[in-house]
Design a protein around this motif. Structure first.
Motif: not given
Lengths: 181, 114
Positions: A13-15, A17, A48, A50, B89-94
Motif C-alpha cells: 500500500x502507499x500514501x 504523508x 520513503x 516501510x 508531503x511525500x509518497x510513502x510505500x508500505x
C-alpha cells in the motif's frame, strides 16, 4: 497533527504523508493486532518506504493418510510447505510430516466469519505412497483446525518380458529398469 | 561602514547559515549559526545589503532582509528570523508480511497517527 489509514492489498500500500513521526497500528482479518512490528514510522520529506510484519496464533494440523479422511492409515514421513494459490511460491520452511502422518503449522491466520484461505504443497511422502499432486487448499475458520490429505498407496505393477521372435517364450532372466520423467 | 548585527534565529531552524551580500553580489559575511542569539560585527563598502539566513534543514526555506543604510559610519541593527516548517508531503510505500511465513497479507489497514 495528521493521521492516515493506509489500505494494504496483497501486502502492499502507499500514501502521501506529511513528514513526521507516527505510531502505527494494524487491522487485519485473522491476525493479532498487537503483534505488529515495528509500531513506529518516520516519514521524511522525500519518498520513503516501510516494511511491517504481523502474526497470528492459529494452529493447523494436516494429516496425510490413505483415505484423505479421519481413520485412514497414515503415511510415516514426508514434508509439506505453505505456498501461494498456484503452488509456485513457497512461504516459510517446509514442515516435516511425522510418523503418524501429521504436519503442524503454528501461527497461521484464521477468521470465523471470513475463513482465511491457505495453500500448501506436499513435497515428499514415504516410500509406500504417492504424494498429493495438487495444491492443498485450507479454509482456516477456527483457532485449531485439522484437515486430512489423501496419499494413495503405491500400486503393484506386473510385467512380462518375452522373446520378440518366438511368441510366448519368456525371457528366463532379465532386469527392466524404469526411470521417472 | 561598520555594522553590528544582533540576530535572533528561531531554535527549530538551527543550525543555519547567514549570508550577507551587497546588491552587487559581493560577499560580505558567510557564517554558520549554531545558537539562536547572535551578535555579529562586519564592515561593508556597499550601503545596500541582502541579509539571508538559510537553515540546514530543508523543511525551513531561507529568509532574507533587504537593508538600505544611510551615510553614517556605524550602525546597530537588530533582526529576528522566525521560521515555521513548510509542510512537505511525500509518497510513502508500505509492505505488510506474515511474520512467520513471510507471505504478503492479502488485506489489511495500517493506521498511522502523528
Amino acid at each position: 497533527m495528521a493521521n492516515y489509514n493506509v489500505q494494504i492489498t496483497n501486502g502492499q500500500g502507499s500514501e502521501s504523508m506529511k513528514s513526521g513521526n507516527y505510531s502505527v497500528a494494524v487491522s487485519a482479518t485473522g491476525y493479532e493486532a498487537t503483534t505488529l512490528s515495528p509500531t513506529t514510522y518516520t516519514a521524511g520529506v522525500s519518498a520513503g518506504s516501510g516494511s511491517f510484519t504481523v502474526s497470528a496464533n492459529g494452529v493447523l494440523t494436516l494429516i496425510f493418510n490413505e483415505t484423505g479422511a479421519e481413520g485412514g492409515t497414515p503415511i510415516t514421513s514426508g514434508s509439506v510447505v505453505m505456498t501461494d494459490s498456484t503452488g509456485a511460491t513457497e512461504y516459510g520452511s517446509a514442515i516435516t510430516i511425522d510418523a503418524s502422518g501429521q504436519a503442524v503449522f503454528n501461527n497461521v491466520p484464521y477468521d470465523a466469519n471470513s475463513p482465511y484461505v491457505l495453500y500448501f504443497v506436499q513435497k515428499e511422502t514415504d516410500a509406500g505412497h504417492n504424494p498429493y499432486s495438487g495444491v492443498i487448499t485450507v479454509n482456516m475458520a477456527s483457532a485449531s483446525q485439522t484437515e486430512y490429505v489423501l496419499n494413495s498407496p503405491i500400486a503393484a505393477q506386473t510385467f512380462t518380458l518375452t522373446d520378440a521372435n518366438y511368441a510366448g517364450l519368456p525371457v528366463a532372466s532379465a532386469t527392466l529398469s524404469f526411470t521417472g520423467e | 561602514m561598520k555594522v553590528r548585527l544582533d540576530l535572533t534565529v528561531s531554535n527549530n531552524a538551527l543550525p543555519a547559515l547567514i549570508i550577507i551580500r551587497g546588491f552587487s553580489g559581493r560577499l560580505v559575511l558567510y557564517k554558520r549559526l549554531n545558537g539562536g542569539k547572535n551578535s555579529l560585527c562586519f564592515s561593508a563598502r556597499e550601503r545596500n545589503l541582502i541579509i539571508t539566513v538559510r537553515p540546514f534543514n530543508a523543511c525551513y526555506p531561507e529568509k532574507s532582509y533587504f537593508i538600505k543604510f544611510g551615510c553614517k559610519i556605524c550602525y546597530r541593527l537588530r533582526l529576528d528570523f522566525i521560521f515555521t516548517p513548510k509542510v512537505v508531503v511525500s509518497e510513502q510505500r508500505f509492505c505488510l508480511y506474515d511474520e512467520f511465513y513471510r507471505f504478503p497479507i492479502s488485506s489489511a489497514v495500517l493506521e498511522f497517527e502523528n
